[in-house]
Design an enzyme around this catalytic site. Structure first.
Site, PDB file in Angstrom:
ATOM      1  N   GLU A   1     -48.677  13.266   1.983  1.00 17.14           N
ATOM      2  CA  GLU A   1     -48.631  14.707   2.180  1.00 17.14           C
ATOM      3  C   GLU A   1     -47.737  14.985   3.368  1.00 17.14           C
ATOM      4  O   GLU A   1     -47.732  14.234   4.339  1.00 17.14           O
ATOM      5  CB  GLU A   1     -50.041  15.235   2.454  1.00 17.14           C
ATOM      6  CG  GLU A   1     -50.187  16.677   2.136  1.00 17.14           C
ATOM      7  CD  GLU A   1     -51.643  17.094   2.104  1.00 17.14           C
ATOM      8  OE1 GLU A   1     -51.916  18.221   1.730  1.00 17.14           O
ATOM      9  OE2 GLU A   1     -52.504  16.274   2.463  1.00 17.14           O
TER      10      GLU A   1
ATOM     11  N   ASP B   1     -61.526  12.908   0.978  1.00 17.29           N
ATOM     12  CA  ASP B   1     -60.241  12.254   1.235  1.00 17.29           C
ATOM     13  C   ASP B   1     -59.733  11.500   0.011  1.00 17.29           C
ATOM     14  O   ASP B   1     -58.541  11.492  -0.284  1.00 17.29           O
ATOM     15  CB  ASP B   1     -60.356  11.298   2.433  1.00 17.29           C
ATOM     16  CG  ASP B   1     -60.727  12.035   3.709  1.00 17.29           C
ATOM     17  OD1 ASP B   1     -60.313  13.204   3.837  1.00 17.29           O
ATOM     18  OD2 ASP B   1     -61.427  11.452   4.551  1.00 17.29           O
TER      19      ASP B   1
ATOM     20  N   ASP C   1     -53.893   9.667   1.805  1.00 15.37           N
ATOM     21  CA  ASP C   1     -54.303  10.848   2.557  1.00 15.37           C
ATOM     22  C   ASP C   1     -54.536  10.409   3.996  1.00 15.37           C
ATOM     23  O   ASP C   1     -55.413   9.586   4.264  1.00 15.37           O
ATOM     24  CB  ASP C   1     -55.589  11.423   1.956  1.00 15.37           C
ATOM     25  CG  ASP C   1     -56.043  12.664   2.700  1.00 15.37           C
ATOM     26  OD1 ASP C   1     -55.342  13.676   2.619  1.00 15.37           O
ATOM     27  OD2 ASP C   1     -57.096  12.605   3.370  1.00 15.37           O
TER      28      ASP C   1
END
Ligand SMILES: [Zn+2]
Length: 411
Positions: free
Chosen positions: A279, A361, A195
């Site tokens: 992501e 996170d 992340d």
């Protein structure tokens, strides 16, 4: 065993004669590119057809005898390769136009623009006889140039395809493109979700964190002062040029620091993990948010993904990119419950369904790591479909329905 193409870039140690020669080559390349662009536009308006790099090079050779005799002072490769770059720029533009029409592209299509000396002296590419020595490189027309680092460029066992010489803030570099044998090593590391963030550069699903050094933020005051010094001086003056050089040096320092951090992180991930799930961040869109722009640009997110993708191919790692619009932060990594009320300010997520309390996170990274097995349509860092080596797999992040894991929050 297969072959890969790989570039090695290192700094040159030029004397004054060589420096002048390099500046001439860069100037010739820039001129040829701009001239070619103008010729293409002219020809297209007149005949609806655009001349290719080969046509333009033939035309330029004729022009050398009359209009641009100074071109004889530099290698013919400089102009030739610049025109080839121009062809690639148009090919890139048309491809992106097509993708845009099909709705597969976000961002700009990028019509080729003129190269300006104000934005740096630029670069030129040479092909032909290129010989690498431990402490020097021999290039066509330029001769033997000393290197600042001994032994970095590969001297044997590779095929040299081309050498690109470039300038940045008064420093000159050579990047040698080689074709070399490559065996993908067996990578037995774990799969991991990453992340990316502003406060912490990266959070891994195993709980490890990479701090964000915020290089630009630290040096921003000095850069601001340099920038003011430039804008106070009259345009075209020597002092303005000198001030601009000082500013360029400061920017270069920050860029190098940032590149160093990101290179270390991506190398470590690609070498030690078998699958990395990221992501798909809309970096260009996020940069438009002024309060986040500085921090995100400083983190080097775009560079992170690009580097990770090509290094993954070297070290036998696989990169999976999860689609942007799925809520990896809002979904509980234990049971799949979606917290609609979670905001950016909430650093810890509390699950109302299973009672899991976990760092926000880490929660997102764990959700991402669960996609390690999936693969489907792939997109590259420019948001285009890509295939072949170092490609990323694009997957949809679906709400997960799994048995709750026993997870405790990291202290
Ligand atoms: Zn839960």
């Amino acid at each position: 065993m297969s072959t890969i193409q790989r570039a090695y870039k290192t700094e040159l140690d030029l004397n004054n004669v060589q420096l002048t020669a390099c500046r001439k080559h860069a100037g010739a390349a820039r001129w040829a590119y701009n001239w070619g662009l103008a010729r293409k536009q002219e020809a297209y308006h007149a005949t609806s057809k655009s001349p290719s790099a080969i046509d333009l090079h033939r035309e330029l050779n004729a022009l050398k005898q009359t209009d641009v005799p100074w071109m004889y002072a530099v290698s013919k490769c400089a102009a030739q390769e610049a025109l080839r770059n121009l062809d690639n720029a148009f090919a890139h533009f048309f491809r992106r136009c097509q993708l845009k029409q099909q709705g597969k592209l976000r961002g700009k299509v990028g019509y080729p623009t003129r190269k300006s000396k104000k934005r740096g002296l630029g670069s030129f590419r040479l092909t032909g006889t290129i010989v690498v020595f431990p402490g020097a490189i021999q290039l066509p027309r330029l001769g033997r140039l000393r290197l600042k680092e001994r032994g970095y460029l590969p001297t044997g066992g590779v095929r040299i395809l081309s050498a690109t010489v470039s300038e940045q803030a008064g420093h000159w570099y050579v990047s040698v493109l080689v074709e070399q044998a490559h065996a993908i090593p067996a990578n037995r590391g774990p799969a991991v979700g990453v992340d990316l963030g502003v406060k912490k550069l990266a959070t891994l699903s195993d709980g490890a964190e990479e701090p964000n050094p915020r290089h630009l933020k630290q040096r921003r005051r000095k850069i601001k002062r340099c920038q003011r010094a430039v804008s106070r001086k009259p345009k075209g003056s020597h002092n303005r040029r000198k001030a601009a050089q000082r500013l360029g040096t400061r920017h270069r320092t920050v860029a190098n620091q940032r590149a160093n951090t990101v290179h270390h992180l991506t190398s470590r991930l690609a070498k030690t993990k078998s699958v990395v799930v990221l992501e798909d961040l809309n970096v260009a869109g996020m940069l438009k948010n002024h309060s986040l722009a500085l921090a995100i640009g400083d983190g080097g997110f775009g560079a992170f993904r690009r580097q990770l993708t090509y290094k993954a191919a070297w070290y036998g790692c696989r990169v999976v990119v999860a689609r942007r619009w799925e809520p990896s932060s809002k979904t509980c990594s234990g049971c799949g419950w979606v917290d609609g009320n979670l905001t950016l300010a909430d650093r810890v997520s509390h699950c109302a369904a299973c009672g899991l309390v976990i760092d926000r996170d880490v929660n997102a990274a764990i959700n991402l790591s669960k996609l390690a097995g999936s693969s489907s349509e792939s997109l590259n860092a420019c948001g285009e479909a890509s295939s072949g080596y170092g490609r990323e797999a694009m997957v949809k992040l679906a709400p997960m329905k799994q048995e709750p894991d026993t997870f405790s929050a990291p202290a």
